[in-house]
Every structure is written in structure tokens, then in C-alpha cells.
Design a protein around this motif. Sequence first.
Motif, PDB file in Angstrom:
ATOM      1  N   ARG A 117       6.719   2.367  27.066  1.00  0.00           N
ATOM      2  CA  ARG A 117       6.798   3.081  27.893  1.00  0.00           C
ATOM      3  C   ARG A 117       8.280   3.469  27.129  1.00  0.00           C
ATOM      4  N   ASP A 119      11.919   5.294  28.398  1.00  0.00           N
ATOM      5  CA  ASP A 119      11.714   6.277  28.739  1.00  0.00           C
ATOM      6  C   ASP A 119      11.181   6.809  30.340  1.00  0.00           C
ATOM      7  N   GLY A 120      10.375   5.971  30.312  1.00  0.00           N
ATOM      8  CA  GLY A 120       9.784   5.517  31.536  1.00  0.00           C
ATOM      9  C   GLY A 120       8.441   7.100  31.017  1.00  0.00           C
ATOM     10  N   ALA A 121       8.260   7.169  29.796  1.00  0.00           N
ATOM     11  CA  ALA A 121       6.658   7.739  29.965  1.00  0.00           C
ATOM     12  C   ALA A 121       5.554   6.982  30.510  1.00  0.00           C
ATOM     13  N   ALA A 122       4.457   7.834  30.375  1.00  0.00           N
ATOM     14  CA  ALA A 122       3.470   7.537  31.054  1.00  0.00           C
ATOM     15  C   ALA A 122       2.271   6.426  29.985  1.00  0.00           C
ATOM     16  N   SER A 125       1.161   6.959  25.803  1.00  0.00           N
ATOM     17  CA  SER A 125       1.875   7.730  25.238  1.00  0.00           C
ATOM     18  C   SER A 125       2.809   7.678  23.478  1.00  0.00           C
TER      19      SER A 125
END
Length: 346
Positions: A117, A119-122, A125
Motif C-alpha cells: 500500500r 503512499d496509503g493506496a487502497a 491496488s
Amino acid sequence: MQGDRRQIQTAVMGSADSEEPLMLPLEAIELDAFRRRHGDDTFWCGLLLGGCGGQLTTKLYTDRVCHFAHHPGPDGLPHVCGRRARGVASADHLYVKSAAAAWLRGRGDQADFDFARPDGAAIGSVVDIRFKARGLRVHLDQAVEPMWDEDGLEPVLGVSVPVDHETLIHRWYVHRIRLNNEGTARRVSIGTEAFARPTEWFGLDECEMTERGLSTPMVEQIVRSRSTPPPSRWTAVETKSMPGTEARRRLLFFRLGKAVTAWDSKQVRRLLNRAKVTAGSDRTEKENNIADAAADYLAERIQNRRNRATVWKSNAEVKLPRDLGHVRVTSRGSGLVGSAGVSRGA
């Protein structure tokens, strides 16, 4: 808090932390068979789907699509779940891991998987697949920008992830991934995209991991064509003697080869783009070799331009005056002018 009204199409089986995904049939007649087949199974809003971990049931409709649904809360009110991804593609990262693990086992290999994840991606992804000395990063959507030649992970791009022409030219090719419905599962296919060539798709069983990274039959063809001298171009006389459609096609590649010989980069780029649109499929080996030679020429031009930009940047570095408060830019000339009107720059 108002609940999300979108319908849930995927779940995991057995427990909330399960990695075994499945997709609910959309039609009532198919859902009847699904229920009989999975009569002893339980379905969950999986944690690895970004779900709440609650148990799900199936909802059958004849006037709309069937879907999963949460059981009502203890107070009888609808369950509130913050899961963001709910459609048929929402479990694709689990299908990718399952398919890749099975593919590797069949070859006596194994890898570590991570639903990264950055950069805080869901979650979902990105799927990282790490081998002993290399690996793959599968981008299923555009949430995380691909990083080329970094961290030992070769990007594999979902069909919605864009790639620019310079990357295609510089790298020769990139890999793509897509998943198609197959019953209550999703089947993985790997595609290879190259500049001025259409994407060709293959099953995982047709792919290999080599020293170059992930390889498909198209990669082998590209590498082979770029490792041998390009063939001679057709002559104008040969081209004129062919039927109309074929003659126009041969003329296109004849002009493309001529543009490469003349070092006409603008014309090479224009003709390569035309070749991708009008002659993207059913090419002969000779046509592919001409297109590859043109792409190599553009790649060399791009690299030379980057090298010149690096040298220019290095040579252009100048030491500015420490007291920038007394420095102003005038409209006359290109230099920096101090408070006394003395030129500070070239």
C-alpha cells in the motif's frame, strides 16, 4: 452514518481473513446452482478486500442483479460497512496471488506475496511478487505510479494504467495484466505491449521468468528481431506491383525504413504511429523487424537527448550572489543585473 448502497459482488470463503475469493453470479438461475454448490460454505466481507470482516449472505433477484449482503445488526438495522471496492474486480488482487502461486508451483518455484500500500493506496491496488533476486509489481489500477528499474520490481500494468510512448520505445515493451470472468472466478491473462505493435495476450502457462524478467512469446520475438540486422526494405518497384491494400501497407513500411536511414526522427515517429493504427496486426516478420529498427532508432534519440540535457544542466550551474535581495532581472538581455547595473550572468 449512512450505509454504502452499492451492491457487493465479491467475498471470501471460510473466514474474515481468508484469501480464497469468489464472485457471485449476477443472474438468478446461476445463483440457484451456486447455492447448491456452496451449501456448506460461509461467505465473508474479507479483511483483505478492505471489508469489515462481517459474514455475508446471498440475495437472489429476478428483476435486478444478485449480490452479497451483510446480515442485519443485532438491533435489526442494516449493517454499516466502510468497504470501498465492491464490484466484480474488487477481489482481483487475491485472484492474481492465487493464479501466480499456482503458476510458480507448476515450475517448482515459489515467491513472497505482499498486498503493498505505497503512499496509503487502497488494498488491492498493488500486488508485489518477490523472487530470490527479482520480482514483479502488479498495478491493478492507477492509484500508484509505476517506477521503472527501481527496487528490483518489474511493473506489470493493468489495462487502465497508462504508459507513454517514450517508455515503450526505451524499454522495447511493457507487460500488462487483465482478468476475465470465468464462472465464479476470474482468469488471469498477461499481455505484452510494444510501440507500434498491438498488445498480444497470453495465458500464464505460456509465460516464463528469465534473466530479463517476465517473458512471453512476444517478448522472445521482439528480442530475437532486435538481435539480428533488419532485413532489406522492399523496393518501390516491388511495392507498386502489389494489390491496392497490400501495396499501401508495404509502402508505409518502405517509407518507414527510408526515414530511419535518413535519420528523420519526426517522420519515423509519425510513420510508426500510423503503422500501429493501420497495420497493427497480422504483420510479417519483415514488417515487425522494420518497426523494431525504427523503435530502436527513436530510443537512441531519446537517450541522446537525455544525455545532452544532463550535460547542459551540469554546465549551466552557476553560483548566484549571496545577497539575492540586491539582484533583479531586467527585460533587456538575459543576465542578472545587480543594484549598480552590473551584469552578473552570461
